[in-house]
Design a protein around this motif. Sequence first.
Motif, mmCIF file in Angstrom:
data_model
loop_
_atom_site.group_PDB
_atom_site.id
_atom_site.type_symbol
_atom_site.label_atom_id
_atom_site.label_comp_id
_atom_site.label_asym_id
_atom_site.label_seq_id
_atom_site.Cartn_x
_atom_site.Cartn_y
_atom_site.Cartn_z
ATOM 1 N N ASP A 49 0.862 -1.180 0.000
ATOM 2 C CA ASP A 49 0.000 0.000 0.000
ATOM 3 C C ASP A 49 0.900 1.231 0.000
ATOM 4 O OD1 ASP A 49 -1.733 2.084 0.480
ATOM 5 O OD2 ASP A 49 -2.714 1.166 2.212
ATOM 6 N N VAL A 50 0.813 2.056 -1.047
ATOM 7 C CA VAL A 50 1.699 3.220 -1.125
ATOM 8 C C VAL A 50 1.451 4.186 0.022
ATOM 9 C CG1 VAL A 50 1.972 3.047 -3.619
ATOM 10 C CG2 VAL A 50 0.136 4.480 -2.683
ATOM 11 N N GLY A 51 0.309 4.067 0.692
ATOM 12 C CA GLY A 51 0.046 4.902 1.853
ATOM 13 C C GLY A 51 0.759 4.431 3.101
ATOM 14 N N ALA A 52 1.393 3.257 3.050
ATOM 15 C CA ALA A 52 2.111 2.687 4.192
ATOM 16 C C ALA A 52 3.539 2.390 3.758
ATOM 17 C CB ALA A 52 1.415 1.424 4.688
ATOM 18 N N TYR A 53 4.468 3.242 4.123
ATOM 19 C CA TYR A 53 5.841 3.157 3.621
ATOM 20 C C TYR A 53 6.472 1.791 3.858
ATOM 21 C CZ TYR A 53 10.818 4.030 3.105
ATOM 22 O OH TYR A 53 12.122 3.944 2.723
ATOM 23 N N ASP A 54 6.313 1.256 5.045
ATOM 24 C CA ASP A 54 6.975 -0.005 5.379
ATOM 25 C C ASP A 54 6.506 -1.161 4.513
ATOM 26 O OD1 ASP A 54 8.460 1.272 7.296
ATOM 27 O OD2 ASP A 54 7.164 0.681 8.973
ATOM 28 N N SER A 55 5.303 -1.045 3.923
ATOM 29 C CA SER A 55 4.778 -2.138 3.116
ATOM 30 C C SER A 55 5.348 -2.158 1.697
ATOM 31 C CB SER A 55 3.244 -2.056 3.052
ATOM 32 O OG SER A 55 2.810 -1.017 2.182
ATOM 33 N N ILE A 56 6.038 -1.082 1.303
ATOM 34 C CA ILE A 56 6.540 -0.996 -0.077
ATOM 35 C C ILE A 56 8.054 -0.835 -0.173
ATOM 36 C CG2 ILE A 56 4.364 -0.015 -0.910
ATOM 37 C CD1 ILE A 56 5.807 2.733 -1.022
ATOM 38 N N ALA A 57 8.700 -0.415 0.906
ATOM 39 C CA ALA A 57 10.109 -0.028 0.831
ATOM 40 C C ALA A 57 10.988 -1.164 0.301
ATOM 41 C CB ALA A 57 10.610 0.428 2.194
ATOM 42 N N GLY A 58 10.825 -2.361 0.834
ATOM 43 C CA GLY A 58 11.649 -3.483 0.406
ATOM 44 C C GLY A 58 11.433 -3.851 -1.047
ATOM 45 N N THR A 59 10.202 -3.786 -1.501
ATOM 46 C CA THR A 59 9.888 -4.121 -2.892
ATOM 47 C C THR A 59 10.460 -3.084 -3.846
ATOM 48 O OG1 THR A 59 7.845 -5.223 -2.220
ATOM 49 C CG2 THR A 59 8.026 -4.568 -4.525
ATOM 50 N N VAL A 60 10.306 -1.824 -3.522
ATOM 51 C CA VAL A 60 10.804 -0.760 -4.394
ATOM 52 C C VAL A 60 12.319 -0.859 -4.584
ATOM 53 C CG1 VAL A 60 11.142 1.734 -4.582
ATOM 54 C CG2 VAL A 60 8.922 0.830 -3.881
ATOM 55 N N ALA A 61 13.039 -1.223 -3.533
ATOM 56 C CA ALA A 61 14.503 -1.216 -3.566
ATOM 57 C C ALA A 61 15.094 -2.229 -4.531
ATOM 58 C CB ALA A 61 15.041 -1.470 -2.165
ATOM 59 N N ASP A 62 14.321 -3.170 -4.981
ATOM 60 C CA ASP A 62 14.845 -4.212 -5.870
ATOM 61 C C ASP A 62 14.735 -3.853 -7.344
ATOM 62 O OD1 ASP A 62 15.528 -5.869 -3.758
ATOM 63 O OD2 ASP A 62 13.560 -6.836 -3.716
ATOM 64 N N HIS A 63 14.398 -2.611 -7.669
ATOM 65 C CA HIS A 63 14.078 -2.270 -9.058
ATOM 66 C C HIS A 63 14.933 -1.119 -9.591
ATOM 67 C CE1 HIS A 63 10.600 -4.576 -7.676
ATOM 68 N NE2 HIS A 63 10.462 -4.922 -8.936
ATOM 69 N N HIS A 84 -7.670 12.267 -2.090
ATOM 70 C CA HIS A 84 -6.683 12.553 -3.119
ATOM 71 C C HIS A 84 -5.327 12.879 -2.490
ATOM 72 C CE1 HIS A 84 -9.506 12.253 -6.361
ATOM 73 N NE2 HIS A 84 -10.313 13.135 -5.809
ATOM 74 N N GLU A 85 -5.337 13.539 -1.359
ATOM 75 C CA GLU A 85 -4.076 13.861 -0.699
ATOM 76 C C GLU A 85 -3.384 12.601 -0.197
ATOM 77 O OE1 GLU A 85 -2.569 16.248 3.252
ATOM 78 O OE2 GLU A 85 -3.996 17.251 1.926
ATOM 79 N N SER A 86 -4.130 11.684 0.406
ATOM 80 C CA SER A 86 -3.505 10.484 0.966
ATOM 81 C C SER A 86 -2.957 9.572 -0.125
ATOM 82 C CB SER A 86 -4.497 9.713 1.839
ATOM 83 O OG SER A 86 -5.551 9.160 1.065
ATOM 84 N N VAL A 87 -3.628 9.513 -1.270
ATOM 85 C CA VAL A 87 -3.205 8.607 -2.346
ATOM 86 C C VAL A 87 -2.204 9.272 -3.277
ATOM 87 C CG1 VAL A 87 -3.984 7.292 -4.351
ATOM 88 C CG2 VAL A 87 -5.322 7.245 -2.235
ATOM 89 N N HIS A 88 -2.579 10.430 -3.851
ATOM 90 C CA HIS A 88 -1.726 11.043 -4.869
ATOM 91 C C HIS A 88 -0.508 11.744 -4.282
ATOM 92 C CE1 HIS A 88 -5.742 11.047 -7.091
ATOM 93 N NE2 HIS A 88 -4.987 10.152 -7.676
ATOM 94 N N LEU A 89 -0.669 12.372 -3.122
ATOM 95 C CA LEU A 89 0.460 13.085 -2.533
ATOM 96 C C LEU A 89 1.250 12.188 -1.594
ATOM 97 C CD1 LEU A 89 2.231 15.460 -1.982
ATOM 98 C CD2 LEU A 89 0.490 16.362 -0.414
ATOM 99 N N ARG A 90 0.604 11.661 -0.543
ATOM 100 C CA ARG A 90 1.332 10.823 0.423
ATOM 101 C C ARG A 90 1.866 9.565 -0.251
ATOM 102 N NH1 ARG A 90 2.035 15.140 2.728
ATOM 103 N NH2 ARG A 90 0.268 16.065 3.794
#
Length: 306
Positions: A49-63, A84-90
């Motif tokens: 969930d892009v709104g939850a940093y810890d849920s994506i950080a490891g996956t993003v780092a492999d690319h 819109h703020e929570s999804v598009h900005l955060r």
Amino acid sequence: MNVLVAGGTGFIGTNLCAELHDRGHEVTALSRDPSGVDLPAGVETAMGDVGAYDSIAGTVADHDVVVNLVALSPLFQPPSGLSHESVHLRGTENLVRAAEEGDVERFVQMSALGADPNGDTAYIRAKGVAERVLRDSDLGWVILRPSVIFGDGGEFVSFTKKLTTPYVTGLPGGGRTRFQPIWVGDLVPMLADAVDDDEHVGNTYEIGGPEVVTLTEVTKLAYEADGKSVTVLPVPMGVAKIGLSAVGPVPFVPFGPDQARSLQMDNTVVENDVTAFGRDESDLKTLPEYLGLERETESVTTKRTA
């Protein structure tokens, strides 16, 4: 390259994942719930969930590249618990942070025409600030600002049916709001080019289709494709805003005051940047063509004159 498509299980995302896979990239589709999605064999999926940093950080780092397609529709009110703020900005802030910390080389952002931190709607403001976040980062970034997108699984045509009724209907402001819709099959190769080609880094592109259509014209096309006709009656914009504001708090009604404001703004380009991707407007598919309504006689669509 190893490419992560955030929002890769959505309307645009599934098409982009297939295009990138066909070009020989290793592709992962990131989604809050990637189960049961029809993706080509070989495209991986990841939950996050892009709104939850810890849920994506490891996956993003492999690319090597991140493409951010995560979005809420500007045409409907956000679902409960989201904005819109929570999804598009955060969401963009979290993806950018994870990309910077994970040594990602390139970040391709799907923005929107008119994106502006001081814009008239929450959607436009959030998209505008998100662009600023990306430009201020250390990433090699590319931003695309498309007009509305149509195609199988898209919501643009179905939106007009939710807003109207067949045979006789009213439209805010007489349906004069202008769009420059682009077919998903034309847009997706441009997104893939932004992933592939270094020449696009550091650029923002405004992308539209080959023709400009009003909301009235889109409505007539949508019903004609169903074998129905429709007469559009103008509803004064002030009345429409009051009506949509009144129904805004009702959960089963998809429109609210922000949607009324969005119908006061044209969604067209001044200069169409499809040329930066080696395309010409005349090569792009029109909405009537997509709907199977192209005629030898004069089309109901209006060629762009802006």
